[in-house]
Enzyme design. Structure first.
Site, PDB file in Angstrom:
ATOM      1  N   ASP A 137      -0.519   0.294   3.745  1.00 21.44           N
ATOM      2  CA  ASP A 137       0.279   0.576   3.034  1.00 21.44           C
ATOM      3  C   ASP A 137       0.292  -0.466   1.957  1.00 21.44           C
ATOM      4  O   ASP A 137      -0.334  -1.445   1.742  1.00 21.44           O
ATOM      5  CB  ASP A 137       1.512  -0.042   3.239  1.00 21.44           C
ATOM      6  CG  ASP A 137       2.983  -0.253   2.646  1.00 21.44           C
ATOM      7  OD1 ASP A 137       3.634  -0.378   1.116  1.00 21.44           O
ATOM      8  OD2 ASP A 137       4.126  -0.021   3.283  1.00 21.44           O
ATOM      9  N   ILE A 138       0.273   0.170   0.228  1.00 25.14           N
ATOM     10  CA  ILE A 138       0.097  -0.186  -0.547  1.00 25.14           C
ATOM     11  C   ILE A 138       0.782  -1.615  -1.769  1.00 25.14           C
ATOM     12  O   ILE A 138       0.644  -2.052  -1.854  1.00 25.14           O
ATOM     13  CB  ILE A 138       0.398   1.329  -1.962  1.00 25.14           C
ATOM     14  CG1 ILE A 138      -0.978   0.679  -2.709  1.00 25.14           C
ATOM     15  CG2 ILE A 138       2.251   1.126  -2.042  1.00 25.14           C
ATOM     16  CD1 ILE A 138      -0.768   2.133  -3.943  1.00 25.14           C
ATOM     17  N   ASN A 168      12.172   3.373   8.927  1.00 23.00           N
ATOM     18  CA  ASN A 168      13.623   3.519   8.017  1.00 23.00           C
ATOM     19  C   ASN A 168      13.295   5.389   7.723  1.00 23.00           C
ATOM     20  O   ASN A 168      13.090   5.747   7.973  1.00 23.00           O
ATOM     21  CB  ASN A 168      13.086   3.139   6.898  1.00 23.00           C
ATOM     22  CG  ASN A 168      12.632   1.275   6.824  1.00 23.00           C
ATOM     23  OD1 ASN A 168      13.314   0.877   7.748  1.00 23.00           O
ATOM     24  ND2 ASN A 168      12.266   1.317   5.967  1.00 23.00           N
ATOM     25  N   GLN A 224      14.927   4.258   3.364  1.00 26.37           N
ATOM     26  CA  GLN A 224      13.757   4.774   3.416  1.00 26.37           C
ATOM     27  C   GLN A 224      13.044   5.205   1.677  1.00 26.37           C
ATOM     28  O   GLN A 224      14.340   6.425   1.607  1.00 26.37           O
ATOM     29  CB  GLN A 224      14.190   6.431   3.996  1.00 26.37           C
ATOM     30  CG  GLN A 224      13.254   7.639   4.489  1.00 26.37           C
ATOM     31  CD  GLN A 224      12.716   8.379   5.115  1.00 26.37           C
ATOM     32  OE1 GLN A 224      14.222   8.632   5.742  1.00 26.37           O
ATOM     33  NE2 GLN A 224      11.562   8.623   4.957  1.00 26.37           N
ATOM     34  N   HIS A 226       7.172   8.365   8.453  1.00 28.10           N
ATOM     35  CA  HIS A 226       6.515   7.770   7.953  1.00 28.10           C
ATOM     36  C   HIS A 226       6.831   6.223   9.419  1.00 28.10           C
ATOM     37  O   HIS A 226       7.665   6.114   9.519  1.00 28.10           O
ATOM     38  CB  HIS A 226       5.497   7.594   6.912  1.00 28.10           C
ATOM     39  CG  HIS A 226       7.048   6.036   6.660  1.00 28.10           C
ATOM     40  ND1 HIS A 226       7.233   7.029   5.145  1.00 28.10           N
ATOM     41  CD2 HIS A 226       7.298   5.026   6.191  1.00 28.10           C
ATOM     42  CE1 HIS A 226       8.420   6.366   5.002  1.00 28.10           C
ATOM     43  NE2 HIS A 226       8.194   5.435   5.224  1.00 28.10           N
ATOM     44  N   HIS A 259       6.400   2.313   9.748  1.00 30.35           N
ATOM     45  CA  HIS A 259       5.571   1.072   9.546  1.00 30.35           C
ATOM     46  C   HIS A 259       4.612   0.104  10.807  1.00 30.35           C
ATOM     47  O   HIS A 259       5.574  -0.254  11.882  1.00 30.35           O
ATOM     48  CB  HIS A 259       6.444   0.087   9.540  1.00 30.35           C
ATOM     49  CG  HIS A 259       7.055  -0.015   7.792  1.00 30.35           C
ATOM     50  ND1 HIS A 259       6.542  -0.094   6.651  1.00 30.35           N
ATOM     51  CD2 HIS A 259       7.917   1.401   7.469  1.00 30.35           C
ATOM     52  CE1 HIS A 259       7.030   0.383   5.291  1.00 30.35           C
ATOM     53  NE2 HIS A 259       8.825   1.648   6.226  1.00 30.35           N
TER      54      HIS A 259
HETATM   55  P1  AMP Z   1      10.103   2.834   3.125  1.00 35.70           P
HETATM   56  O1  AMP Z   1      10.630   2.073   2.332  1.00 35.70           O
HETATM   57  O2  AMP Z   1      10.161   3.324   4.934  1.00 35.70           O
HETATM   58  O3  AMP Z   1      10.272   4.220   3.066  1.00 35.70           O
HETATM   59  O4  AMP Z   1       8.699   2.343   2.481  1.00 35.70           O
HETATM   60  C1  AMP Z   1       7.331   3.227   2.323  1.00 35.70           C
HETATM   61  C2  AMP Z   1       6.459   2.177   2.334  1.00 35.70           C
HETATM   62  O5  AMP Z   1       5.513   3.492   1.230  1.00 35.70           O
HETATM   63  C3  AMP Z   1       6.107   0.627   1.529  1.00 35.70           C
HETATM   64  O6  AMP Z   1       6.514  -0.239   1.994  1.00 35.70           O
HETATM   65  C4  AMP Z   1       5.306   1.291  -0.078  1.00 35.70           C
HETATM   66  O7  AMP Z   1       4.647   0.286  -0.105  1.00 35.70           O
HETATM   67  C5  AMP Z   1       4.846   2.648   0.662  1.00 35.70           C
HETATM   68  N1  AMP Z   1       4.036   3.280   0.034  1.00 35.70           N
HETATM   69  C6  AMP Z   1       4.477   4.146  -0.955  1.00 35.70           C
HETATM   70  N2  AMP Z   1       3.808   4.748  -1.707  1.00 35.70           N
HETATM   71  C7  AMP Z   1       2.556   4.097  -0.968  1.00 35.70           C
HETATM   72  C8  AMP Z   1       0.991   4.460  -2.047  1.00 35.70           C
HETATM   73  N3  AMP Z   1       0.541   5.989  -2.267  1.00 35.70           N
HETATM   74  N4  AMP Z   1       0.669   4.196  -0.452  1.00 35.70           N
HETATM   75  C9  AMP Z   1       0.333   3.521   1.047  1.00 35.70           C
HETATM   76  N5  AMP Z   1       1.559   3.666   0.511  1.00 35.70           N
HETATM   77  C10 AMP Z   1       2.717   3.153   0.013  1.00 35.70           C
END
Ligand code: AMP
Ligand code: ZN
Length: 135
Positions: free
Chosen positions: A30-31, A86, A93, A99, A101
């Protein structure tokens, strides 16, 4: 779904620290991690979330979740794992590609309740964590 950023990561069009792959899924850091090694497991096929996914996809994703969990325990010395999904905007989400976590835990006190939703609390070096996992 050409604008979906997780589809772009699956296709290799967007850089990610990919730590695991099988026929159906990939997993990458996760970024914006809430703990070192915070990883996302995603199906290669675009589907919005668990509510839309078929049983084979759900099975493949959660099998990968377990493999990734073991990897993080072995390589980073985590002693526990939190698994979060989520589903839907009301559930926070943000990326509408399924995805899960996978969040390694090192100590019961290492993440406070507030940290779950306030991202970017810890400034972590993804490159260094990535190298520890894939070594
Ligand atoms: P959610 O709120 O469950 O949709 O979480 C989306 C997750 O994606 C967040 O924790 C972000 O930090 C992560 N995210 C967004 N863009 C990227 C990316 N390019 N590479 C890796 N993680 C990402
Ligand atoms: Zn997608």
């Amino acid at each position: 779904m050409s604008e979906c950023i997780f589809c772009k990561i699956v296709k290799g069009e967007l850089k990610a620290y990919k730590i695991y792959e099988n026929n159906e899924c990939i997993a990458f850091l996760d970024i914006n991690p809430i703990n070192p090694g915070h990883t996302l497991v995603v199906p290669k096929k675009h589907v919005e979330n668990i509510l839309e996914a078929d049983n084979d996809t759900i099975s493949a994703v959660f099998t990968a979740v377990r493999e990734v969990s073991k990897l993080l325990i072995n390589k980073l010395g985590a002693s526990g794992i939190n698994i979060i999904h989520n589903a839907g905007r009301a559930a926070n989400q943000e990326i509408m590609h399924f995805h899960v976590h996978v969040i390694p835990r090192y100590d019961p006190e290492d993440i406070g309740l507030v940290d779950w939703w306030r991202r970017n609390i810890k400034k972590l070096n993804l490159e260094e964590i990535y190298r520890r996992i894939i070594s």
